[in-house]
Design an enzyme around this catalytic site. Structure first.
Site, mmCIF file in Angstrom:
data_model
loop_
_atom_site.group_PDB
_atom_site.id
_atom_site.type_symbol
_atom_site.label_atom_id
_atom_site.label_comp_id
_atom_site.label_asym_id
_atom_site.label_seq_id
_atom_site.Cartn_x
_atom_site.Cartn_y
_atom_site.Cartn_z
ATOM 1 N N ASN A 113 9.825 2.704 0.468
ATOM 2 C CA ASN A 113 8.880 3.808 0.669
ATOM 3 C C ASN A 113 9.302 4.579 1.929
ATOM 4 O O ASN A 113 9.160 4.081 3.040
ATOM 5 C CB ASN A 113 7.471 3.222 0.818
ATOM 6 C CG ASN A 113 6.406 4.278 1.052
ATOM 7 O OD1 ASN A 113 6.704 5.423 1.360
ATOM 8 N ND2 ASN A 113 5.153 3.881 0.922
ATOM 9 N N HIS A 157 5.587 10.029 -5.583
ATOM 10 C CA HIS A 157 5.912 9.396 -4.300
ATOM 11 C C HIS A 157 6.374 7.965 -4.589
ATOM 12 O O HIS A 157 5.726 7.225 -5.338
ATOM 13 C CB HIS A 157 4.660 9.391 -3.413
ATOM 14 C CG HIS A 157 4.792 8.499 -2.224
ATOM 15 N ND1 HIS A 157 5.896 8.519 -1.396
ATOM 16 C CD2 HIS A 157 3.965 7.533 -1.722
ATOM 17 C CE1 HIS A 157 5.736 7.616 -0.447
ATOM 18 N NE2 HIS A 157 4.583 7.007 -0.623
ATOM 19 N N CYS A 217 2.141 9.851 3.712
ATOM 20 C CA CYS A 217 3.098 9.903 2.592
ATOM 21 C C CYS A 217 2.930 11.150 1.726
ATOM 22 O O CYS A 217 3.811 11.490 0.938
ATOM 23 C CB CYS A 217 2.973 8.649 1.732
ATOM 24 S SG CYS A 217 3.350 7.161 2.651
HETATM 25 N N1 COA Z 1 6.701 -12.310 1.065
HETATM 26 C C1 COA Z 1 6.087 -13.402 0.572
HETATM 27 N N2 COA Z 1 4.759 -13.516 0.503
HETATM 28 C C2 COA Z 1 4.018 -12.488 0.955
HETATM 29 C C3 COA Z 1 4.608 -11.325 1.477
HETATM 30 C C4 COA Z 1 6.004 -11.257 1.522
HETATM 31 N N3 COA Z 1 6.656 -10.202 2.019
HETATM 32 N N4 COA Z 1 3.617 -10.473 1.828
HETATM 33 C C5 COA Z 1 2.453 -11.073 1.536
HETATM 34 N N5 COA Z 1 2.699 -12.289 1.021
HETATM 35 C C6 COA Z 1 1.728 -13.286 0.577
HETATM 36 C C7 COA Z 1 0.378 -13.097 1.217
HETATM 37 O O1 COA Z 1 0.352 -13.673 2.498
HETATM 38 C C8 COA Z 1 -0.517 -13.816 0.243
HETATM 39 O O2 COA Z 1 -0.426 -15.187 0.467
HETATM 40 P P1 COA Z 1 -1.743 -16.127 0.392
HETATM 41 O O3 COA Z 1 -2.219 -15.995 -1.028
HETATM 42 O O4 COA Z 1 -1.217 -17.443 0.747
HETATM 43 O O5 COA Z 1 -2.695 -15.520 1.380
HETATM 44 C C9 COA Z 1 0.140 -13.523 -1.120
HETATM 45 O O6 COA Z 1 1.492 -13.144 -0.813
HETATM 46 C C10 COA Z 1 -0.541 -12.426 -1.866
HETATM 47 O O7 COA Z 1 -0.759 -11.342 -0.971
HETATM 48 P P2 COA Z 1 -1.353 -9.983 -1.443
HETATM 49 O O8 COA Z 1 -1.399 -9.034 -0.277
HETATM 50 O O9 COA Z 1 -2.607 -10.217 -2.181
HETATM 51 O O10 COA Z 1 -0.195 -9.537 -2.445
HETATM 52 P P3 COA Z 1 -0.154 -8.358 -3.465
HETATM 53 O O11 COA Z 1 0.130 -8.873 -4.817
HETATM 54 O O12 COA Z 1 -1.330 -7.427 -3.303
HETATM 55 O O13 COA Z 1 1.152 -7.573 -2.988
HETATM 56 C C11 COA Z 1 1.671 -5.581 -1.779
HETATM 57 C C12 COA Z 1 1.217 -7.018 -1.689
HETATM 58 C C13 COA Z 1 1.687 -5.009 -0.367
HETATM 59 C C14 COA Z 1 3.076 -5.542 -2.339
HETATM 60 C C15 COA Z 1 0.685 -4.779 -2.713
HETATM 61 O O14 COA Z 1 -0.639 -4.991 -2.309
HETATM 62 C C16 COA Z 1 0.963 -3.313 -2.705
HETATM 63 O O15 COA Z 1 1.937 -2.869 -3.255
HETATM 64 N N6 COA Z 1 0.073 -2.506 -2.116
HETATM 65 C C17 COA Z 1 0.287 -1.072 -1.970
HETATM 66 C C18 COA Z 1 1.073 -0.852 -0.724
HETATM 67 C C19 COA Z 1 1.607 0.547 -0.600
HETATM 68 O O16 COA Z 1 2.290 1.009 -1.478
HETATM 69 N N7 COA Z 1 1.321 1.192 0.536
HETATM 70 C C20 COA Z 1 1.798 2.495 0.836
HETATM 71 C C21 COA Z 1 1.062 3.513 0.043
HETATM 72 S S1 COA Z 1 1.646 5.099 0.425
#
Ligand code: COA
Length: 324
Positions: free
Chosen positions: A281, A251, A112
């Protein structure tokens, strides 16, 4: 200074994929996606919208905006990790499509952060070869590199391309400075395998295919801290206060990352350009797409100080300052 942007362009594929569309293929909801990521829609390529085709259209628009013809371009760099072929590079396909016969062309992959890294390479080339013109492009079709059954990742990414034409000018505009970083020790938090190896000795264990894998929470934590550090160090070195920034284009990874970064920096929210809600993204394409939108909306005026920052797989991250 010296390396100035002459014009910008972008290209988004026609198909819009909404959160409600995703509800039909994975266990998720529009509410969950919007509250966790800020994303409502993303664009997905259809037939004839390969990475190089999006890149070509973005480049043509940037050339028109710059009043530069394709045969005046000396160098084309495409930042991408989702070209339709490994060889030739996406940049060579773009060169051929544009008929930019006088340009040499290559890709870079800094995930990215690709566009930011390309900007740094392009700036250094222009400062060494002062009568040249270059085309920098960020282009991705991450829809082809996403596991559409993995709800942790498939909600985040989208397709698109953005481009800028640059040349050297002996005035006080252009790239002021960049501050770039990589930390390969953290690769396992955000990565994508290649195609299977034909050499069994080099086959990677547990290769599930060429799609993005991510530890979302960890990425989130590092992204905010890393971008904040890169920005503060860059501004300190240049002796520039954050209040002097006219526009920040980060970004477009995720609204929560951006909100946290903005609040830690203490920069005025109105000075931050955000379009992640529309496109998700788009990796290396996100900054040049946002730059083109900001430019066309008239948010960049001559002499404005522009701050760009990014974070991505590698990890790679950094920040750049430009005087517009
Ligand atoms: N819809 C519904 N539930 C979802 C889901 C979706 N699309 N994706 C994950 N979940 C669930 C998980 O399974 C988890 O369930 P559980 O508690 O029963 O295990 C719960 O939601 C929480 O998951 P978690 O991964 O801890 O959520 P989060 O609050 O961290 O949000 C992201 C997930 C990916 C949105 C967040 O971590 C994030 O933004 N990370 C950065 C990602 C990024 O920008 N990457 C590129 C960088 S260049």
């Amino acid at each position: 200074m010296g390396a100035v942007v002459l014009g910008t362009g972008s290209c988004l594929p026609g198909k819009v994929l909404t959160n409600h569309d995703l509800e039909k293929i994975i266990d998720t909801s529009d509410e969950w996606i919007r509250s966790r990521t800020g994303i409502s829609t993303r664009r997905i390529s259809g037939k004839g919208e390969e990475t190089y085709k999006l890149a070509e259209t973005a480049a043509r628009r940037a050339l028109v905006a710059s009043q530069v013809s394709a045969d005046e371009i000396d160098l084309i760099i495409v930042a991408t990790m989702s070209s339709h072929m490994i060889m030739p590079s996406c940049a060579c396909f773009v060169q051929n499509e544009l008929g930019a016969a006088n340009a040499f062309a290559y890709d870079i992959n800094a995930a990215c952060s690709g566009f930011l890294f390309a900007l740094d390479s392009g700036e250094k080339y222009l400062c060494a070869e002062r009568d040249k013109k270059i085309l920098l492009i960020g282009a991705e079709t991450l829809s082809s590199r996403t596991d559409w059954k993995d709800r942790n990742t498939c909600i985040l990414f989208g397709d698109g391309a953005g481009a800028v034409v640059m040349e050297y000018r002996d005035d006080n505009c252009g790239v002021v400075a960049s501050n770039l970083f990589s930390d390969g020790s953290l690769w396992k938090l955000l990565y994508m395998h290649n195609a299977p190896s034909y050499n069994p000795d080099l086959e990677q264990p547990d290769n599930p295919g060429a799609h993005i894998l991510m530890e979302g929470r960890e990425v989130f934590k590092y992204a905010v801290k890393a971008m904040e550090g890169a920005i503060r160090e860059l501004l300190d070195r240049q002796n520039i206060e954050l209040s002097a920034i006219d526009l920040m284009i980060p970004h477009q990874a995720n609204i929560r990352i951006l909100n946290k970064l903005v609040s830690r920096l203490g920069i005025d929210q109105e000075k931050v350009f955000i379009n992640v809600q529309k496109y998700g993204n788009t990796s290396a394409a996100s900054i040049p797409i946002a730059l083109d939108e900001a430019n066309r909306e008239g948010r960049l005026k001559r002499d404005n100080l522009l701050l760009i920052c990014s974070f991505g797989g590698g990890f790679t991250w950094g920040a750049s300052l430009l005087r517009w």
